[in-house]
Design an enzyme around this catalytic site. Sequence first.
Site, PDB file in Angstrom:
ATOM      1  N   GLU A  48      -8.525   4.266  11.781  1.00  0.00           N
ATOM      2  CA  GLU A  48      -7.515   3.953  12.789  1.00  0.00           C
ATOM      3  C   GLU A  48      -7.313   5.157  13.687  1.00  0.00           C
ATOM      4  OE1 GLU A  48      -3.332   4.190  11.307  1.00  0.00           O
ATOM      5  OE2 GLU A  48      -4.285   4.054   9.319  1.00  0.00           O
ATOM      6  N   ASP A  55      -9.855   3.250   5.556  1.00  0.00           N
ATOM      7  CA  ASP A  55      -8.779   3.225   6.547  1.00  0.00           C
ATOM      8  C   ASP A  55      -9.279   3.957   7.782  1.00  0.00           C
ATOM      9  OD1 ASP A  55      -6.534   3.587   8.104  1.00  0.00           O
ATOM     10  OD2 ASP A  55      -5.298   4.449   6.504  1.00  0.00           O
ATOM     11  N   ASP A  82       0.851  -1.190   0.000  1.00  0.00           N
ATOM     12  CA  ASP A  82       0.000   0.000   0.000  1.00  0.00           C
ATOM     13  C   ASP A  82       0.884   1.237   0.000  1.00  0.00           C
ATOM     14  OD1 ASP A  82       0.020   1.070   3.073  1.00  0.00           O
ATOM     15  OD2 ASP A  82      -0.019  -1.130   3.062  1.00  0.00           O
TER      16      ASP A  82
END
Length: 288
Positions: free
Chosen positions: A178, A176, A87
Amino acid sequence: MRDDPAPGRMGCVRSLMAFFRGRSRLCLTGALTGLLMFLSSPPAASEPSGGAPERGSAYMGIGVLAHDGESGSPPPAARASQTEGVDVSSHQGDVDWQTLWDSGTRWAYTKATEGTSYTNPYFTQQYDGSFDLGMVRGAYHFATPDTAGGAAQADWFVQHGGGWSNDAKTLPGALDIEWNPYGDACYGKSQSGMVSWIRDFLNRYKSRTGRDAVIYTATSWWTECTGGYDGFGATNPLWIARYASTVGPLPAGWTSYTMWQYTSSGATVGDHDIFNGSQDRLREFATG
C-alpha cells in the site's frame, strides 16, 4: 583581583560608549552593520512537527487511512454468508482475544514482519492467542520495496512467522502492499518495477510454503503504482481495503475479493475485516 573580561561583546559595548565620547567610530559601524544583517536575514528553519513514522511502526491500512480516509458510511450489513475477522500489529499490544471471540470474531491476521529487519514484538501473544481460542489465524508482511528485494523480504517473512501449515487453522501469508508511510507513495519504483517486485515476493513465498500469498491493497494505490496490472488475480487471493459500506471497484485482475478490510478502528481492538464466505469456507481456504 579579577581578570578583565575577554574582549568581545563587553569590549564592543565599551567602544560604543567611547564613541559617544568622541574616541571611536569603528566599533559602532561594525555593530550597526551586524545588526542590520541580523534583522534582514531569514529566521533559522525550525524542526518539522510530525514527519514520517519510525521504521517498523507501519500497520495494515496506515496508507489507506492517510490517503482514502474513513468514508463516514456505516459498516456493511452483517451477512450469514460472511465471517468477521480482525487484523492486529504491535499497536494493539497484548490482545484480549476472548473479548473478540465473544463478539463474533472468528479469524485474525497478525503483522509478523516489515522489510528485512523488523519483527513484531507482540507476535507470539497475538498469533498464538487467536489460535488457542479456536480462531483461524494468519500472518502478514508489511512491504517496503525501497529497502530490499521482494524475494529477500519473502524469506524474512517466512523465517519469522509467515509460514503456512496444513492444519485447517492457518491462513496463507498476506503481503500488505500500500502507500508508503515513510516517503514516496510508490517507494520510488516505476509501475513495471513495482510489478516485478511484487512478483518476486509472491514467487519466493510460493516456493517456500506451497501456498499463493494473499495480496492486501487498495484499488487506487494499485492503479497508481502498478499501472492497473491484472496478472495476479488468477492466482493470488485479494484482500481489499476500503473503509465504506460497499467494497467499491476492485483492482485490475480480480472479479471478487476474498477478504475486505472495511474499517480502521484504532489502537485497541485492531481493524475490522470480513471473509467473503462462511466459517466452513474459511477453514477450507486455510486448508488450501
